[in-house]
Scaffold this active site. Structure first.
Site, PDB file in Angstrom:
ATOM      1  CE  LYS A 103      -3.605   1.705   3.007  1.00 24.20           C
ATOM      2  NZ  LYS A 103      -4.177   1.603   4.340  1.00 24.20           N
ATOM      3  CG  HIS A 105      -3.021   5.078   0.341  1.00 24.70           C
ATOM      4  ND1 HIS A 105      -2.983   4.103  -0.619  1.00 24.70           N
ATOM      5  CD2 HIS A 105      -4.112   4.841   1.085  1.00 24.70           C
ATOM      6  CE1 HIS A 105      -4.026   3.313  -0.471  1.00 24.70           C
ATOM      7  NE2 HIS A 105      -4.718   3.728   0.571  1.00 24.70           N
TER       8      HIS A 105
END
Ligand code: OMP
Length: 213
Positions: A103, A105
């Site tokens: 991921k 963010h």
């Protein structure tokens, strides 16, 4: 065979997690039995599963710093085992799991939960040829941590890449132990003892003779 191992096989049979028929495995082998950990699909079933893992961890696992459940099926197993280690055994251990995709963010990264560092106890569902476990070793190694051991629900006791068992090869090549709540031999012993799934026993024995060690 211990009482808890008989209880575990009964529990898996009652929930239809351990089932009989014709199943194609990840290894390409066609098996007359299958253990589907996704079938622990209620709160009570998951609590029960966590108890068996927690008992097995206390019984056989080496010392460890963090419990890790590999995505996807290891995730609820690690969560349930961590809860039961705290509730039943007074051991509040850190636990984490990996994402399959990083991921970029929010908190970012591929590990969710406690930091993946130090000695890692991996909990997963089943070992057949050992492929899944080798993949986890890479994930743990990439984080700079070390696998201290692995606990699975079922050791199918099959050949790995060569003539040794998958567990034997992992232990030889990677240097840590792999323990199971039950092995296929204990499942067979339980079926013989109780007469449950009698009509499938011969097929399981034949498969064991062909692919087992
Ligand atoms: P190996 O990677 O060959 O050791 O296979 C283990 C994985 O196969 C497990 O993590 C499961 O995803 C899956 N599996 C089961 O869930 N239950 C079984 O009874 C057999 C398998 C399998 O495909 O071998």
């Amino acid at each position: 065979m211990q009482d808890y191992q008989h209880e575990f096989v009964e529990f898996a049979l009652d929930l239809g997690v351990l089932r009989f028929g014709e199943f194609t495995l990840k290894s390409g082998r066609t098996s007359p039995y299958f253990f589907n950990a996704g079938g622990f699909d209620s709160g009570a079933a998951l609590a029960g599963l966590g108890r068996f893992y927690a008992d097995a961890i206390v019984d056989v696992a080496p010392e460890f710093d963090v419990l890790m459940g590999p995505a996807y099926k290891g995730i609820p197993i690690a969560a349930a085992a961590a809860v039961q280690l705290a509730e039943r055994h007074g051991r509040d251990v850190p636990w984490c799991f990996n994402r399959k995709e990083a991921k970029d963010h929010g908190e970012g990264g591929t590990i969710v939960g406690a930091p993946l560092s130090g000695r890692v106890l991996v909990v997963d569902d089943v070992i057949t040829a050992g492929t899944a476990i080798r993949e986890v070793v890479d994930i743990v190694g990439a984080a700079g941590a070390t696998v201290a051991g692995v606990v699975v629900a079922v050791d199918r006791a099959e050949r790995g890449r060569g003539e040794l068992s998958a567990v034997g090869e992992v232990e030889r090549d990677l240097g840590f132990g792999v323990s199971a709540i039950v092995s296929v031999d204990q499942i067979i012993a339980h079926l013989e003892h109780t007469g449950r799934a009698d009509e499938h026993l011969d097929a399981v024995r034949r498969y064991r003779a062909e692919y087992g060690v």
